[in-house]
Design a protein around this motif. Structure first.
Motif, mmCIF file in Angstrom:
data_model
loop_
_atom_site.group_PDB
_atom_site.id
_atom_site.type_symbol
_atom_site.label_atom_id
_atom_site.label_comp_id
_atom_site.label_asym_id
_atom_site.label_seq_id
_atom_site.Cartn_x
_atom_site.Cartn_y
_atom_site.Cartn_z
ATOM 1 N N LEU A 11 1.073 -1.278 -0.037
ATOM 2 C CA LEU A 11 0.059 -0.017 -0.011
ATOM 3 C C LEU A 11 0.810 1.308 0.046
ATOM 4 O O LEU A 11 0.586 2.219 -0.727
ATOM 5 N N SER A 12 1.767 1.038 0.952
ATOM 6 C CA SER A 12 2.878 2.506 0.816
ATOM 7 C C SER A 12 3.401 2.746 -0.307
ATOM 8 O O SER A 12 3.376 3.725 -0.796
ATOM 9 N N PHE A 13 4.292 1.740 -0.870
ATOM 10 C CA PHE A 13 4.944 1.921 -2.020
ATOM 11 C C PHE A 13 4.053 2.134 -3.345
ATOM 12 O O PHE A 13 4.451 3.033 -4.050
ATOM 13 N N SER A 14 2.943 1.673 -3.321
ATOM 14 C CA SER A 14 1.945 1.976 -4.333
ATOM 15 C C SER A 14 1.420 3.472 -4.222
ATOM 16 O O SER A 14 1.540 4.207 -5.308
ATOM 17 N N HIS A 52 -6.928 10.079 -5.831
ATOM 18 C CA HIS A 52 -5.350 10.220 -5.436
ATOM 19 C C HIS A 52 -5.483 10.110 -3.909
ATOM 20 O O HIS A 52 -4.547 9.338 -3.168
ATOM 21 N N VAL A 53 -6.271 11.178 -3.278
ATOM 22 C CA VAL A 53 -6.574 11.323 -1.778
ATOM 23 C C VAL A 53 -6.886 9.952 -1.255
ATOM 24 O O VAL A 53 -6.420 9.438 -0.085
ATOM 25 N N GLN A 54 -7.702 9.324 -1.808
ATOM 26 C CA GLN A 54 -8.184 7.876 -1.159
ATOM 27 C C GLN A 54 -7.250 7.019 -1.123
ATOM 28 O O GLN A 54 -6.955 6.141 -0.260
ATOM 29 N N VAL A 55 -6.187 6.874 -2.282
ATOM 30 C CA VAL A 55 -5.104 6.036 -2.025
ATOM 31 C C VAL A 55 -4.350 6.303 -0.966
ATOM 32 O O VAL A 55 -3.789 5.400 -0.155
ATOM 33 N N LEU A 56 -4.125 7.436 -0.739
ATOM 34 C CA LEU A 56 -3.206 8.204 0.341
ATOM 35 C C LEU A 56 -3.821 7.805 1.572
ATOM 36 O O LEU A 56 -3.210 7.662 2.547
ATOM 37 N N GLU A 57 -4.968 7.911 1.578
ATOM 38 C CA GLU A 57 -5.777 7.620 2.954
ATOM 39 C C GLU A 57 -5.906 6.100 3.314
ATOM 40 O O GLU A 57 -5.381 5.947 4.436
ATOM 41 N N GLN A 58 -5.993 5.297 2.391
ATOM 42 C CA GLN A 58 -5.783 4.020 2.700
ATOM 43 C C GLN A 58 -4.615 3.482 3.123
ATOM 44 O O GLN A 58 -4.187 2.369 3.988
#
Length: 118
Positions: A11-14, A52-58
Motif C-alpha cells: 500500500l505504501s509503495f503503491s 489520489h487522496v483515497q489511495v493516500l488515505e488507505q
C-alpha cells in the motif's frame, strides 16, 4: 504478521509511486487543504483528486474530514519507519553484492596484470 507487513508495504509503495500523490504529501506538509484546493494546485478534476487522496488515505498517509460540503485533508500520523527499514535492508544487500563484485574485478585485473608480465 509477515503477510500484514507486506500488504502494508505494498500500500505504501503503491501510494508513493505516483508523482501527484508525492506532491500532495509535500503540499500537506505545509498545512491542511481541501480537495478543491489540491485539485486546483495540481490542475485536476475533483474526481481525480479524490481518487489520489483515497489511495493516500488507505495507506495511512492522509486523513480527511468532511465539514459540510468541504472535505479537508491533512497528513496522517503514520510514519515511514517500516518502509525505511525495508529500503535500508535491501540497500545493504545490494551494497554487499557490489562490494563482492568489486573484489572479483580487482582480482581479475591483478591476475591479468601478472599474466602479461611473464
Amino acid at each position: 504478521m509477515v503477510q500484514h507487513a507486506h500488504a502494508s508495504l505494498d500500500l505504501s509503495f503503491s501510494a508513493l509511486s505516483d508523482a501527484t500523490r508525492r506532491g500532495i504529501i509535500d503540499r500537506l506538509g505545509q498545512g491542511q487543504a481541501s480537495i478543491t484546493v489540491l485539485a486546483d494546485r495540481f490542475g485536476m478534476t475533483l474526481t481525480g483528486m479524490k481518487k489520489h487522496v483515497q489511495v493516500l488515505e488507505q495507506a495511512g498517509f492522509v486523513v480527511t474530514q468532511k465539514v459540510g460540503r468541504v472535505r479537508t485533508c491533512r497528513l496522517g500520523q503514520r510514519g515511514l519507519e517500516a518502509e525505511a527499514a525495508w529500503i535500508e535492508a535491501h540497500r545493504k544487500l545490494f551494497e554487499d553484492r557490489f562490494d563482492a563484485l568489486d573484489e572479483i574485478i580487482s582480482e581479475l585485473k591483478e591476475e591479468a596484470g601478472h599474466g602479461s608480465a611473464g
